[in-house]
Design an enzyme around this catalytic site. Structure first.
Site, PDB file in Angstrom:
ATOM      1  N   CYS A  48       0.830  -1.209   0.000  1.00 35.09           N
ATOM      2  CA  CYS A  48       0.000   0.000   0.000  1.00 35.09           C
ATOM      3  C   CYS A  48       0.859   1.251   0.000  1.00 35.09           C
ATOM      4  O   CYS A  48       2.053   1.222   0.289  1.00 35.09           O
ATOM      5  CB  CYS A  48      -0.898   0.040   1.254  1.00 35.09           C
ATOM      6  SG  CYS A  48      -1.959  -1.394   1.482  1.00 35.09           S
ATOM      7  N   CYS A  52      -2.757   5.013   2.834  1.00 34.93           N
ATOM      8  CA  CYS A  52      -3.868   4.089   2.602  1.00 34.93           C
ATOM      9  C   CYS A  52      -4.851   4.116   3.782  1.00 34.93           C
ATOM     10  O   CYS A  52      -4.441   4.007   4.938  1.00 34.93           O
ATOM     11  CB  CYS A  52      -3.346   2.669   2.413  1.00 34.93           C
ATOM     12  SG  CYS A  52      -4.662   1.455   2.068  1.00 34.93           S
ATOM     13  N   CYS A  79      -2.501  -2.940  -3.580  1.00 33.65           N
ATOM     14  CA  CYS A  79      -3.786  -2.762  -2.894  1.00 33.65           C
ATOM     15  C   CYS A  79      -4.805  -2.154  -3.861  1.00 33.65           C
ATOM     16  O   CYS A  79      -4.527  -1.146  -4.511  1.00 33.65           O
ATOM     17  CB  CYS A  79      -3.586  -1.838  -1.689  1.00 33.65           C
ATOM     18  SG  CYS A  79      -5.103  -1.363  -0.841  1.00 33.65           S
ATOM     19  N   CYS A  82      -6.106   1.596  -2.317  1.00 36.91           N
ATOM     20  CA  CYS A  82      -5.325   2.838  -2.409  1.00 36.91           C
ATOM     21  C   CYS A  82      -4.553   2.972  -3.716  1.00 36.91           C
ATOM     22  O   CYS A  82      -4.008   4.037  -4.006  1.00 36.91           O
ATOM     23  CB  CYS A  82      -4.360   2.955  -1.231  1.00 36.91           C
ATOM     24  SG  CYS A  82      -2.972   1.782  -1.251  1.00 36.91           S
TER      25      CYS A  82
END
Length: 364
Positions: A48, A52, A79, A82
């Site tokens: 991430c 995030c 991810c 994000c």
């Protein structure tokens, strides 16, 4: 700036941040660092961006990477929430572009006029924008980065003279002026990871769990709170991997007693010598924190105002998060402008307990 230079600069930006600092940024979900690095979560296999909004993982589950490519090479996947690759591609702000240029040209002579020409803006506008974003001027940042480059070369085994000149220092005098306040030890000793430096420490019970107190001959170099002696000892040894670190309960009995009395509300003032490393900006913030009266608080904005940089609120928060001397540098006394506690390196619950004890002791 070419795409190749920009990519290199993006990668180099992260070298000024330690893993502890990166964790502080992730813990605060500071989106200002989106694109500067990513973190992977071992339990999920996902990586991430720092900002995030997903549930924060435990520190032990986190690995840090300079960018998406490095994370994916290590087996992590992006991810979906994000979208860290999109963050890395986002067009950087003027301040961020300036920082990247400084990172990519750290071994060259620096002038604000040259940087302004490279980015197509006036030096005055660049100075205001950069300082508002990062809490330090472009020159201060360039000097800090150059100093960091010397530290990295020393740690890698270079001799002092070679490290100085490879990092762009024209003479050794300027470096030694900075080293006296920032390394906390002689440059040669720092190059050896603290080799030749003796650090004594003790760990005692306290109302907030376990308390580690560590000191060099010059003063306290670390005060940390936790629940595990092993974790506290690991933190100390990772900071000074080649130092002579030995437990010495007798040598640290007096400072430990003062800290325990402080925690109990029996001793408001802590007059302990410090031997901590930090940038000029960090030290300025830390000194301001030490002037906050016992039992009182200040907002991050008020601290920024007190040091003459009212727009550097985020930078003040990062300086608080980088503090390694809990209680002695009372970062727990800094709260948000709305009165809420904000973050704390050793846990918000401990921050709340500290403030409560101080208020009660002051009103007694």
């Amino acid at each position: 700036m070419t795409a190749e230079t920009e990519t290199t600069a993006t990668t180099m930006t992260t070298t000024i941040l330690s893993d502890d600092q990166r964790w502080d940024i992730v813990a605060a979900r500071d989106a200002a660092y989106d694109g500067a690095f990513v973190y992977g979560v071992r339990s999920t296999g996902i990586y991430c961006r720092p900002g995030c909004p997903a549930r924060r993982p435990g520190r032990a589950q986190v690995r840090f990477f300079d960018g998406p490519d490095a994370a994916e090479q290590a087996g992590f996947r992006a991810c979906r929430r994000c979208q860290p690759r999109e963050s890395a591609r986002a067009h950087p702000s003027l301040a961020e572009r300036a920082r990247r240029w400084i990172e990519a040209h750290g071994d060259e002579p620096f002038t604000l006029a040259r940087l302004g020409r490279e980015l197509g803006v006036s030096p005055a506008h660049l100075q205001r924008t950069f300082t508002a974003a990062f809490g330090v001027s472009p020159r201060q940042y360039a000097e800090a980065r150059r100093f960091q480059a010397v530290k990295e070369r020393l740690r890698a085994g270079d001799d002092v003279t070679r490290a100085l000149y490879d990092a762009g220092y024209g003479s050794s005098s300027r470096f030694y002026e900075q080293a006296n306040g920032q390394l906390g030890m002689a440059p040669g000793a720092y190059r050896r990871g603290g080799q030749g430096v003796s650090i004594a420490y003790t760990i005692v019970d306290c109302p907030l769990g376990r308390l580690l107190v560590a000191a060099t001959a010059r003063g306290i170099c670390a005060v940390s709170l936790g629940v595990s002696d092993e974790a506290l000892e690991t933190f100390l040894r990772e900071e000074f991997p080649a130092a002579e670190i030995e437990r010495d309960d007798a040598a640290l009995r007096d400072p430990a007693a003062k800290l325990l009395a402080h925690l109990d509300g029996r001793q408001a003032a802590l007059d302990l010598p410090l031997d901590v490393s930090g940038t000029d900006f960090q030290r300025q913030v830390w000194e301001t924190l030490r002037m906050i009266p016992y039992g009182e608080t200040r907002s991050y904005a008020e601290v920024a105002e007190a040091i003459g940089q009212p727009r550097a609120v985020r930078a003040v928060a990062r300086a608080c998060g980088s503090n390694r001397a809990a209680l002695v540098i009372p970062c727990h006394r800094v709260v948000r402008s709305d009165g809420s506690l904000g973050g704390y390196r050793w846990g918000v619950e401990r921050k709340e307990a500290l403030l409560s004890t101080e208020r009660e002791a002051r009103s007694a």
